[in-house]
Write an enzyme that holds these catalytic residues in place. Structure first.
Site, mmCIF file in Angstrom:
data_model
loop_
_atom_site.group_PDB
_atom_site.id
_atom_site.type_symbol
_atom_site.label_atom_id
_atom_site.label_comp_id
_atom_site.label_asym_id
_atom_site.label_seq_id
_atom_site.Cartn_x
_atom_site.Cartn_y
_atom_site.Cartn_z
ATOM 1 N N SER A 84 25.100 -30.741 21.565
ATOM 2 C CA SER A 84 26.026 -30.190 22.574
ATOM 3 C C SER A 84 27.264 -29.546 21.977
ATOM 4 C CB SER A 84 26.457 -31.302 23.525
ATOM 5 O OG SER A 84 27.374 -32.171 22.907
ATOM 6 N N VAL B 169 23.325 -35.733 28.003
ATOM 7 C CA VAL B 169 22.555 -34.591 28.520
ATOM 8 C C VAL B 169 22.089 -33.722 27.348
ATOM 9 C CG1 VAL B 169 22.416 -32.901 30.397
ATOM 10 C CG2 VAL B 169 24.254 -34.556 30.431
ATOM 11 N N ALA B 170 21.727 -34.362 26.226
ATOM 12 C CA ALA B 170 21.237 -33.632 25.055
ATOM 13 C C ALA B 170 22.154 -32.445 24.742
ATOM 14 C CB ALA B 170 19.784 -33.212 25.262
ATOM 15 N N CYS B 171 21.564 -31.260 24.552
ATOM 16 C CA CYS B 171 22.361 -30.106 24.109
ATOM 17 C C CYS B 171 23.347 -29.615 25.164
ATOM 18 C CB CYS B 171 21.444 -28.961 23.696
ATOM 19 S SG CYS B 171 20.615 -29.333 22.156
ATOM 20 N N SER B 172 23.161 -29.997 26.409
ATOM 21 C CA SER B 172 24.091 -29.544 27.446
ATOM 22 C C SER B 172 25.132 -30.601 27.785
ATOM 23 C CB SER B 172 23.319 -29.132 28.702
ATOM 24 O OG SER B 172 22.598 -27.948 28.437
#
Ligand code: CO8
Length: 374
Positions: free
Chosen positions: A335, A155-158
């Site tokens: 993340s 979820v990429a950065c999250s």
């Protein structure tokens, strides 16, 4: 019956190699000059665009980043290569990301005063995994001797906050006795070090968090999860087209669109208000107020962005004590940023103090957890 879920430990693994802004700019500028000299005639004819120069002053002012860590530094500054040189590992060797994940996981288990016996689920969640299968999480589960299951999430950065929600829900529902959420953020292979607009943004790191039901916690620093929320809104402003279709769609698997690219200005403008509104609603949903939050462990993409979000939330600037910054040292670590901030800045909190872990980035995606120290 729903269990009370607690963050019982968090761990950080930091690579040994540092790449400073000065080194990065010197290398990029030499690359750009060589490129412009090589294509001088085509540039004059308007067929090729000249590459502009980068500057350390711009990078620090626009982002707050002063340096970043690299898992492998060799190759990044070499203007004939401009990417790290990772030795290929055989199928029966520990993979690079599993190695990073294991170091972070062990630090988190130690912080939680927990062992493999306390865990029955491993989630490796980050912006990229180095292969599709078998999951890095299963490799880590095997290396740690954990009985149960493991899976990877992107979820990429999250990725960290979204995985913490999955972990929380499994424990709250009683289907898991303990979860390790690990973020081996090996970003450097996806950075376009030939692109002035993004060559400075990312760094490598590993973080991990242990979640357990309250009645199993032995850690001196434990945080009850009061609420969590994950939201996504589709946007192409942060994108990488790297993927398994490159083999069949006859596109260049190494083209610029297969690396990280973004419209950073638009991201800045669109994500800041979204994140501030999300955080306010999330804190109020657990019956608290933003003024009652002792610490904001925010995603670390851009210092100005974090300052703007907190100003919008609190109506004033926040001190580094309230919203600690780590991106000057680590840069954007996808993340892992908010978890690094948590690792570095939580032990001084006292019983009853409230804190918020929050991420925002590609997707767009925003994830947050409101926690209270036990
Ligand atoms: N040196 C000198 N000048 C530069 C440089 C440079 N290195 N880069 C850009 N400039 C120039 C620009 O060309 C522009 O020039 P002009 O005015 O002539 O057009 C000028 O400086 C200003 O440029 P910007 O408007 O782009 O500058 P900003 O102040 O907006 O700063 C930032 C740029 C730092 C990128 C900023 O916009 C930002 O941080 N935005 C937020 C981005 C963000 O948070 N993105 C999230 C990405 S991470 C994520 O979601 C996870 C992805 C998965 C991980 C990927 C791992 C690889």
């Amino acid at each position: 019956m729903s269990q009370t879920v607690v963050i019982s430990g968090a761990g950080l693994w930091t690579p040994e190699h540092i790449v400073t802004n000065e080194e990065l700019v010197e290398s990029y500028n030499a690359y750009a000059q060589a490129h412009n000299a090589r294509h001088a005639d085509a540039i004059d004819a308007g067929e090729v665009e000249a590459l502009p120069q980068s500057s350390t002053e711009f990078i620090e002012k626009a982002s707050g980043i002063k340096q970043r860590y690299a898992y492998v530094k060799d190759g990044i500054l070499d203007i004939e290569r401009m990417r790290p040189r990772l030795p290929r590992r055989a199928d029966d060797e520990l993979s690079h990301q599993a190695q990073i994940a294991l170091a972070a996981a062990q630090a988190a288990l130690d912080a939680a005063h927990a062992s493999a016996d306390d865990i029955d689920m491993v989630i490796v969640s980050c912006a990229y995994t180095e292969r599709s299968y078998p999951a890095i999480a299963i490799e880590v589960q095997h290396a740690l001797g954990i009985e149960g299951s493991g899976f990877d999430m992107l979820v990429a950065c999250s990725a960290a906050t979204f995985a913490l929600q999955r972990a929380h829900d499994a424990i709250a529902a009683g289907s898991s006795k303990g979860v390790l959420v690990i973020n081996p953020e090996l970003t450097s292979p996806q950075v376009n070090y030939k692109d002035r607009d993004s060559h400075f943004i990312f760094g490598d790191v590993g973080t991990a968090v242990v979640l357990q039901p309250k009645d199993r916690v032995r850690s001196p620093h434990a945080y009850e999860v009061l609420g969590l929320k994950a939201v996504t809104v589709y946007s192409n402003n942060i994108r990488s087209n790297f993927g398994y279709l490159s083999y069949v769609d006859d596109s260049d698997p190494y083209a610029n669109d297969k690396l990280f690219h973004q419209n950073g200005r638009k991201v800045f403008k669109e994500v800041c208000p979204m994140a501030a509104d999300h955080l306010k609603a999330q804190v109020e949903q657990v019956g608290a107020t933003v003024d009652g939050v002792k610490r904001w462990w925010l995603h670390q993409a851009n210092l100005n962005m974090n300052q703007l979000i907190v100003r919008r939330l609190l109506g004033r600037d926040a001190s580094n004590d309230e919203a600690p910054t780590v991106l000057d040292e680590f840069a954007n670590t996808a993340s892992a940023g908010s978890i690094i901030a948590f690792c570095r800045h939580h032990e001084d909190l006292v019983r009853g103090d409230l804190g918020v872990i929050c991420s925002f980035g590609a997707g767009y995606s925003i994830g947050s957890l409101v926690v209270r120290k036990l």
